[in-house]
Design a protein around this motif. Structure first.
Motif, PDB file in Angstrom:
ATOM      1  N   GLY A  13      45.875  35.020  33.771  1.00  9.39           N
ATOM      2  CA  GLY A  13      47.033  35.919  34.343  1.00  9.39           C
ATOM      3  C   GLY A  13      47.957  35.140  34.981  1.00  9.39           C
ATOM      4  O   GLY A  13      49.482  36.177  35.426  1.00  9.39           O
ATOM      5  N   ARG A  14      48.645  33.999  34.701  1.00  8.91           N
ATOM      6  CA  ARG A  14      50.410  33.323  34.823  1.00  8.91           C
ATOM      7  C   ARG A  14      50.872  34.690  34.033  1.00  8.91           C
ATOM      8  O   ARG A  14      52.086  34.696  34.857  1.00  8.91           O
ATOM      9  CB  ARG A  14      49.847  32.123  34.420  1.00  8.91           C
ATOM     10  CG  ARG A  14      51.071  31.395  34.232  1.00  8.91           C
ATOM     11  CD  ARG A  14      50.702  29.689  33.647  1.00  8.91           C
ATOM     12  NE  ARG A  14      50.614  30.008  32.585  1.00  8.91           N
ATOM     13  CZ  ARG A  14      49.533  28.239  31.704  1.00  8.91           C
ATOM     14  NH1 ARG A  14      49.908  27.871  32.919  1.00  8.91           N
ATOM     15  NH2 ARG A  14      48.773  28.990  31.118  1.00  8.91           N
ATOM     16  N   HIS A  16      50.559  37.598  32.792  1.00  9.82           N
ATOM     17  CA  HIS A  16      50.792  38.831  33.738  1.00  9.82           C
ATOM     18  C   HIS A  16      52.040  39.101  34.456  1.00  9.82           C
ATOM     19  O   HIS A  16      52.176  39.912  34.506  1.00  9.82           O
ATOM     20  CB  HIS A  16      49.029  39.764  33.634  1.00  9.82           C
ATOM     21  CG  HIS A  16      49.365  40.979  34.027  1.00  9.82           C
ATOM     22  ND1 HIS A  16      48.303  41.543  34.811  1.00  9.82           N
ATOM     23  CD2 HIS A  16      50.442  41.650  34.422  1.00  9.82           C
ATOM     24  CE1 HIS A  16      48.812  42.705  35.338  1.00  9.82           C
ATOM     25  NE2 HIS A  16      50.087  43.024  34.960  1.00  9.82           N
ATOM     26  N   ALA A  17      51.593  37.675  35.949  1.00 11.42           N
ATOM     27  CA  ALA A  17      52.569  37.421  36.622  1.00 11.42           C
ATOM     28  C   ALA A  17      53.973  37.419  35.898  1.00 11.42           C
ATOM     29  O   ALA A  17      54.685  38.493  36.706  1.00 11.42           O
ATOM     30  CB  ALA A  17      51.930  36.884  37.515  1.00 11.42           C
ATOM     31  N   TRP A  20      54.951  40.631  34.840  1.00  9.41           N
ATOM     32  CA  TRP A  20      55.287  41.597  36.062  1.00  9.41           C
ATOM     33  C   TRP A  20      56.804  41.451  36.658  1.00  9.41           C
ATOM     34  O   TRP A  20      57.574  42.371  37.253  1.00  9.41           O
ATOM     35  CB  TRP A  20      54.180  41.369  36.799  1.00  9.41           C
ATOM     36  CG  TRP A  20      54.572  42.221  38.119  1.00  9.41           C
ATOM     37  CD1 TRP A  20      54.552  43.491  38.666  1.00  9.41           C
ATOM     38  CD2 TRP A  20      54.981  41.723  39.395  1.00  9.41           C
ATOM     39  NE1 TRP A  20      55.028  43.823  39.865  1.00  9.41           N
ATOM     40  CE2 TRP A  20      55.140  42.888  40.465  1.00  9.41           C
ATOM     41  CE3 TRP A  20      55.191  40.252  39.833  1.00  9.41           C
ATOM     42  CZ2 TRP A  20      55.067  42.207  41.886  1.00  9.41           C
ATOM     43  CZ3 TRP A  20      55.620  39.812  40.920  1.00  9.41           C
ATOM     44  CH2 TRP A  20      55.898  41.508  42.348  1.00  9.41           C
ATOM     45  N   GLY A  39      46.458  43.900  30.669  1.00 11.66           N
ATOM     46  CA  GLY A  39      47.289  43.488  32.077  1.00 11.66           C
ATOM     47  C   GLY A  39      48.422  44.192  31.535  1.00 11.66           C
ATOM     48  O   GLY A  39      49.704  45.165  31.843  1.00 11.66           O
ATOM     49  N   THR A  40      49.005  42.738  30.503  1.00 10.55           N
ATOM     50  CA  THR A  40      50.236  43.097  30.293  1.00 10.55           C
ATOM     51  C   THR A  40      50.982  44.090  29.126  1.00 10.55           C
ATOM     52  O   THR A  40      51.909  44.373  29.109  1.00 10.55           O
ATOM     53  CB  THR A  40      50.575  41.640  29.619  1.00 10.55           C
ATOM     54  OG1 THR A  40      49.675  41.446  28.321  1.00 10.55           O
ATOM     55  CG2 THR A  40      50.124  40.026  29.899  1.00 10.55           C
ATOM     56  N   ASP A 293      48.126  28.125  36.747  1.00  9.92           N
ATOM     57  CA  ASP A 293      47.319  29.492  36.849  1.00  9.92           C
ATOM     58  C   ASP A 293      46.332  29.131  37.499  1.00  9.92           C
ATOM     59  O   ASP A 293      45.031  27.813  37.780  1.00  9.92           O
ATOM     60  CB  ASP A 293      46.876  29.255  35.838  1.00  9.92           C
ATOM     61  CG  ASP A 293      46.387  30.708  35.418  1.00  9.92           C
ATOM     62  OD1 ASP A 293      46.248  31.910  36.727  1.00  9.92           O
ATOM     63  OD2 ASP A 293      45.936  31.353  34.372  1.00  9.92           O
ATOM     64  N   GLN A 297      51.054  33.454  40.281  1.00 16.43           N
ATOM     65  CA  GLN A 297      50.374  34.477  40.641  1.00 16.43           C
ATOM     66  C   GLN A 297      50.793  35.085  42.056  1.00 16.43           C
ATOM     67  O   GLN A 297      51.253  35.843  42.796  1.00 16.43           O
ATOM     68  CB  GLN A 297      49.221  35.264  40.542  1.00 16.43           C
ATOM     69  CG  GLN A 297      48.384  35.151  39.169  1.00 16.43           C
ATOM     70  CD  GLN A 297      48.071  33.979  38.226  1.00 16.43           C
ATOM     71  OE1 GLN A 297      48.227  32.698  38.802  1.00 16.43           O
ATOM     72  NE2 GLN A 297      47.158  34.220  37.473  1.00 16.43           N
ATOM     73  N   SER A 333      46.261  34.765  46.051  1.00 15.78           N
ATOM     74  CA  SER A 333      45.978  34.835  45.142  1.00 15.78           C
ATOM     75  C   SER A 333      44.028  34.795  44.999  1.00 15.78           C
ATOM     76  O   SER A 333      43.411  33.151  45.083  1.00 15.78           O
ATOM     77  CB  SER A 333      46.470  34.198  43.856  1.00 15.78           C
ATOM     78  OG  SER A 333      46.184  32.883  43.326  1.00 15.78           O
ATOM     79  N   PHE A 366      46.480  41.184  38.740  1.00 12.99           N
ATOM     80  CA  PHE A 366      46.996  40.391  37.434  1.00 12.99           C
ATOM     81  C   PHE A 366      45.592  40.190  36.223  1.00 12.99           C
ATOM     82  O   PHE A 366      44.576  40.106  36.924  1.00 12.99           O
ATOM     83  CB  PHE A 366      47.756  39.325  37.670  1.00 12.99           C
ATOM     84  CG  PHE A 366      48.855  39.320  38.884  1.00 12.99           C
ATOM     85  CD1 PHE A 366      50.495  40.663  38.040  1.00 12.99           C
ATOM     86  CD2 PHE A 366      49.074  38.712  39.842  1.00 12.99           C
ATOM     87  CE1 PHE A 366      50.759  40.326  38.455  1.00 12.99           C
ATOM     88  CE2 PHE A 366      50.045  39.055  40.917  1.00 12.99           C
ATOM     89  CZ  PHE A 366      51.736  40.267  40.461  1.00 12.99           C
ATOM     90  N   HIS A 367      45.479  40.837  35.199  1.00 11.77           N
ATOM     91  CA  HIS A 367      44.657  40.582  34.109  1.00 11.77           C
ATOM     92  C   HIS A 367      45.136  38.974  33.753  1.00 11.77           C
ATOM     93  O   HIS A 367      45.546  38.053  33.767  1.00 11.77           O
ATOM     94  CB  HIS A 367      44.049  40.752  33.221  1.00 11.77           C
ATOM     95  CG  HIS A 367      44.249  43.204  33.615  1.00 11.77           C
ATOM     96  ND1 HIS A 367      43.248  43.646  33.170  1.00 11.77           N
ATOM     97  CD2 HIS A 367      44.871  43.345  34.436  1.00 11.77           C
ATOM     98  CE1 HIS A 367      43.282  44.574  33.605  1.00 11.77           C
ATOM     99  NE2 HIS A 367      44.924  44.623  34.630  1.00 11.77           N
TER     100      HIS A 367
END
Ligand code: AMP
Ligand code: GLY
Length: 426
Positions: A13-14, A16-17, A20, A39-40, A293, A297, A333, A366-367
């Motif tokens: 998730g970190r 993906h953020a 983003w 997600g990414t 993480d 996020q 988050s 976020f995935h």
């Protein structure tokens, strides 16, 4: 500044953020994530290279004309990713292996604290079980036993009794439960207080604040049950406002940077200080050489400035003239995990409602541990999604995050309902 090609390393998730935030930069021309997640893949090109395959990461960066590598996890840094990239001229926003020892060796971090006058728990290092057991018999409980090396969050025992402390010592030093990582241990004073995560971006000598967040490490509501990688975060942490965060840079980050530079191993990249807000003031629990993480996020949706030039300035030693601006908002988050985590859990559980959740106003998804199977999203790890909500107050941020969580159709997903709920920390 010219336009830039960026490679993010990691798959949570970190990352993906981070992808983003970087994808919002007008300076970005190409974004790759190795190995990334579904997600990414919506923002970047995923590259099937593992985070510890350093030769393949370096070859990819050189062959694709990458301008900046942004490592998410600590493992590639401790293994020398920054050192391997240095001769190629590709920037790496992370420390060399020698400087990554701030996370890779708890006793090294403690030596830096003592040399630089950084407030932390009193400590001793042991590799002999009899000496360690004798020390605990003299000091008594509560007391904290830590494997010196990396242990994926399994190396720390906060022992309420001497028996628990002795069991942890025996497991590490006699039974080699964590192998080399636990062949040396640190025994330290048990501190009490709320924990916060402080983030700084460092260029070897200067640093700037990347904000702070409070993680929620236990699986259960009201901080019960076993520790996890983190079940949710709130940024900024109530009770640890920006002026306290700036003051903490002077206590925990700048002295460490001076000490590392004086030793010939200057520190570049994100330095994450895990702090405990004790009755005697903040004290360092640990350093991490990377973003947190799920803290990242909760931090990045509040960043108003472009992240990309800041990371480049850190690599180029130009942070002294740099500043970042932040939205005056709170972000919460919430991690949605597969049932069973942090113990054994199933993979392949169906996840629906992602688009409906992402459409909730002021929410973002976020995935982390997700996968695509025949075009359908399924779970593929313990921490599966991070669902974020942003608002003018913690209450508004929580409302947005939980409205999005409830919009998911993920029957085997579990989450804490109390992320960001404590509104007075100290
Ligand atoms: P770590 O795996 O290093 O993140 O540590 C796990 C957790 O152990 C920390 O988040 C703290 O809650 C706790 N901990 C570590 N050191 C101490 C200490 N000296 N006193 C009390 N709790 C501690
Ligand atoms: N959430 C804590 C960490 O990233 O280490």
């Amino acid at each position: 500044m010219t336009t830039l090609k960026v490679l993010v390393v990691g798959s949570g998730g970190r990352e993906h953020a981070l992808a983003w935030a970087l994808s919002n930069s007008p300076l970005l021309t190409r974004l790759y994530v190795a190995p990334g997640n579904p997600g990414t893949a919506t923002l970047a090109e995923n590259v099937p290279i593992g985070v510890l395959d350093i030769p393949a990461l370096v070859d990819f960066a050189v062959a694709h004309g990458i301008d900046l590598v942004v490592p998410g996890p600590e493992a590639p840094l401790v293994a020398g990713l920054a050192d391997a990239l240095a001769p190629t001229g590709v920037r790496c926003c992370g420390p060399t292996a020698a400087a990554a020892a701030l996370e890779g060796s708890k006793s090294f971090a403690k030596e830096i604290c003592d040399a630089a006058g950084i407030p932390t728990a009193r400590w001793e290092r042991f590799s002999d079980a009899a000496a360690a057991l004798d020390f605990v018999a003299r000091r008594g409980a509560p007391i904290v036993i830590k494997a010196d090396g990396l242990a994926a969050g399994k190396g720390v025992t906060v022992a309420a009794t001497e028996a628990e402390a002795n069991a942890a010592i025996t497991a590490l030093l006699t039974e080699n439960a964590l192998g080399e990582s636990g062949a040396t241990i640190v025994i330290e004073e048990c501190l009490t207080g709320e924990e916060v995560s402080l983030f700084a971006l460092c260029d070897g000598t200067a640093c700037i604040l990347l904000g702070a967040a409070q993680d929620h490490k236990r699986i259960g509501e009201n901080d019960t049950g076993p520790n996890t990688g983190g079940m949710g975060a709130i940024s900024p942490p109530p009770g640890f406002p920006p002026d306290a965060q700036e003051a903490a840079l002077d206590l925990f980050i700048r002295p460490a940077l001076r000490e590392m530079a004086a030793r010939g191993t200057p520190y570049t990249g994100i330095l994450f200080a895990g702090l405990m807000l004790t009755p005697d003031g903040p004290k360092l629990i640990e350093y991490n050489v990377r973003f947190g993480d799920p803290e990242t996020q909760a931090l990045l949706p509040r960043l108003q400035s472009d992240l990309l030039p800041a990371l480049v300035a850190a690599c180029d030693g130009e942070l002294a003239q740099f500043s970042l601006s932040w939205l005056d908002l709170t972000c919460v988050s919430v991690v949605v995990a597969e049932r069973g985590y942090p113990g054994a859990y199933a993979k392949g559980s169906p996840i629906g409602g992602i688009d409906r959740a992402a459409a909730v106003p002021h929410a973002a998804i976020f995935h982390a541990g997700t996968d695509l199977r025949d075009g359908h999203l399924v779970s593929a790890g313990g921490r599966v999604l991070t669902v974020c909500g942003t608002g003018p107050t913690a209450t508004a941020a929580r409302a947005a995050a939980y409205a999005a969580v409830e919009a998911l159709d993920y029957p085997s997903g579990v989450y804490r309902r109390d992320i960001g709920k404590k509104d007075v920390l100290f």
